[in-house]
Scaffold this motif. Structure first.
Motif, short mmCIF file in Angstrom:
data_model
loop_
_atom_site.label_atom_id
_atom_site.label_comp_id
_atom_site.label_asym_id
_atom_site.label_seq_id
_atom_site.Cartn_x
_atom_site.Cartn_y
_atom_site.Cartn_z
N THR A 34 13.67 -10.68 4.80
CA THR A 34 12.25 -11.03 4.84
C THR A 34 11.72 -10.66 6.23
OG1 THR A 34 10.62 -12.78 4.37
CG2 THR A 34 12.59 -13.43 5.62
N SER A 35 10.46 -10.89 6.47
CA SER A 35 9.84 -10.49 7.73
C SER A 35 10.24 -11.42 8.88
CB SER A 35 8.32 -10.51 7.59
OG SER A 35 7.86 -11.85 7.46
N ASP A 91 9.04 -4.26 7.21
CA ASP A 91 8.24 -5.45 6.93
C ASP A 91 8.96 -6.49 6.08
OD1 ASP A 91 6.16 -4.46 8.41
OD2 ASP A 91 5.13 -3.56 6.70
N SER A 92 10.12 -6.14 5.53
CA SER A 92 10.84 -7.09 4.67
C SER A 92 12.31 -7.23 5.04
CB SER A 92 10.71 -6.67 3.20
OG SER A 92 11.22 -5.37 3.00
N LYS A 144 8.82 -16.66 -2.29
CA LYS A 144 8.86 -15.25 -1.91
C LYS A 144 7.52 -14.88 -1.30
CE LYS A 144 9.38 -10.54 -3.73
NZ LYS A 144 9.55 -9.71 -4.96
N ASN A 146 5.35 -11.58 -0.33
CA ASN A 146 5.32 -10.16 -0.66
C ASN A 146 4.68 -9.31 0.43
OD1 ASN A 146 6.25 -9.99 -3.72
ND2 ASN A 146 5.02 -11.85 -3.51
N LYS A 147 4.47 -8.06 0.13
CA LYS A 147 3.95 -7.08 1.08
C LYS A 147 2.57 -7.48 1.60
CE LYS A 147 2.88 -2.12 1.35
NZ LYS A 147 2.83 -0.84 0.58
N THR A 244 -1.54 -11.29 1.49
CA THR A 244 -0.24 -11.19 0.83
C THR A 244 -0.24 -12.08 -0.40
OG1 THR A 244 2.16 -11.29 1.13
CG2 THR A 244 0.88 -13.07 2.12
#
Length: 302
Positions: A34-35, A91-92, A144, A146-147, A244
């Motif tokens: 994750t970020s 980013d993740s 979660k 996300n982007k 996001t």
């Protein structure tokens, strides 16, 4: 200088650095899917939970958002300093370097830890394993993020009640508490409402993780709204924002705020620390929390 002498000097300097200058006695490296923003938030949550254990104390010595966090951990009769360094691979995916130092036993630990079992080594393996297992549980079962994309806050009229000076950890609880208050007052005024309530943060103390927020519901335009009880009215203007999608229980949705803020800092966006959350699920009827959808916005500064 002969090669042999050069080699001996180099070895001596390396040994001096390792024993006396190196920041940590021992380092464990691992990756988190994750970020850095979410990873940072998970470290803070983990340290809060750890401090609840009997005989344990945590103190923040240095905090550089989403890059470095230095903690002092006191557990029973032992004291450790933990050096968390976070580096975004993308980013993740975050590369984590977790260094440990035990005041007063620096040289002994540096000599023994790479080769022998010791109380120090067992402690740091247990601490890092505890954190990694907690991360895995959170990212697979609980939520979660996300982007992150560029988007725009939607324009709308809304009614709201205000909640002030609460811990982010109590946000969802306070939402449940004030939801009836909001809906009941809107319905009593016979104002048409749309969708589920949403949250608009008006102040976020990112260090204390305390907030003021508005619990809102979109409504049809009202020419002259009647003020009633704690109910107020306002209009949300369209505004460029980072956005996001968060999946999971609303209790943990602040992790999306940290992800957005981290992204803004890494990509040089000026933002306002006033997240807005639009919820797409009813927690009373939708039971699979990891499938709940929340649109989370962080407005760009104007």
């Amino acid at each position: 200088m002969t090669f042999k002498r050069f080699f001996l000097v180099a070895i001596g300097l390396l040994a001096f650095w390792y024993l006396f200058l190196k920041q940590s006695d021992y380092i464990i490296r691992f990756k988190v899917p994750t970020s850095p923003g979410v990873t940072y938030a998970l470290i803070k949550d983990w340290s809060i939970e750890l401090e609840k254990q009997e005989g344990t104390g945590i103190k923040i010595l240095k905090d550089k958002k989403y890059q470095l966090l230095q903690l002092e951990l006191k557990k029973s009769d032992r004291t450790y300093e933990l050096f968390w360094k976070l580096q975004a691979e993308n980013d993740s995916l975050t590369q984590v370097s977790l260094g440990f130092r035990q005041p007063g036993k620096r040289i002994w630990n540096r000599i023994t830890a790479p080769f022998f079992k010791s109380e120090f080594k067992e402690d740091i393996i247990r601490i890092s394993k505890d954190f990694k297992e907690g991360v895995k549980l959170n990212l697979t079962d609980k939520f979660k993020v996300n982007k992150v994309v560029l988007d725009k806050l939607p324009e709308m009229n809304y009614a709201f009640v205000e909640v002030k000076k609460i811990s982010v950890f109590n946000k969802a609880e306070q939402m449940m508490k004030h939801n009836y208050e909001l809906i009941h007052q809107v319905d009593e005024l016979k104002i048409a409402r749309k969708g589920f309530p949403f949250v608009m943060v008006t102040d976020w103390d990112i260090d204390k993780n305390e907030i003021d927020y508005r619990l809102c519901i979109e409504i049809d335009p009202v020419d002259k709204p009647t003020l009633r009880g704690t109910l107020k009215f306002d209009r949300l203007a369209a505004q460029p924002s980072l956005k996001t999608i968060y999946n999971g229980n609303y209790i943990y949705s602040d992790k999306a705020w940290f992800a957005l803020h981290d992204f803004a800092l890494r990509k040089s966006y000026e933002v306002s620390l006033k997240p807005v959350e639009f919820f797409h699920n009813n927690p009373f009827t939708d039971t699979k929390e990891i499938e709940w959808v929340t649109e989370v916005y962080l407005p760009l500064s104007q």
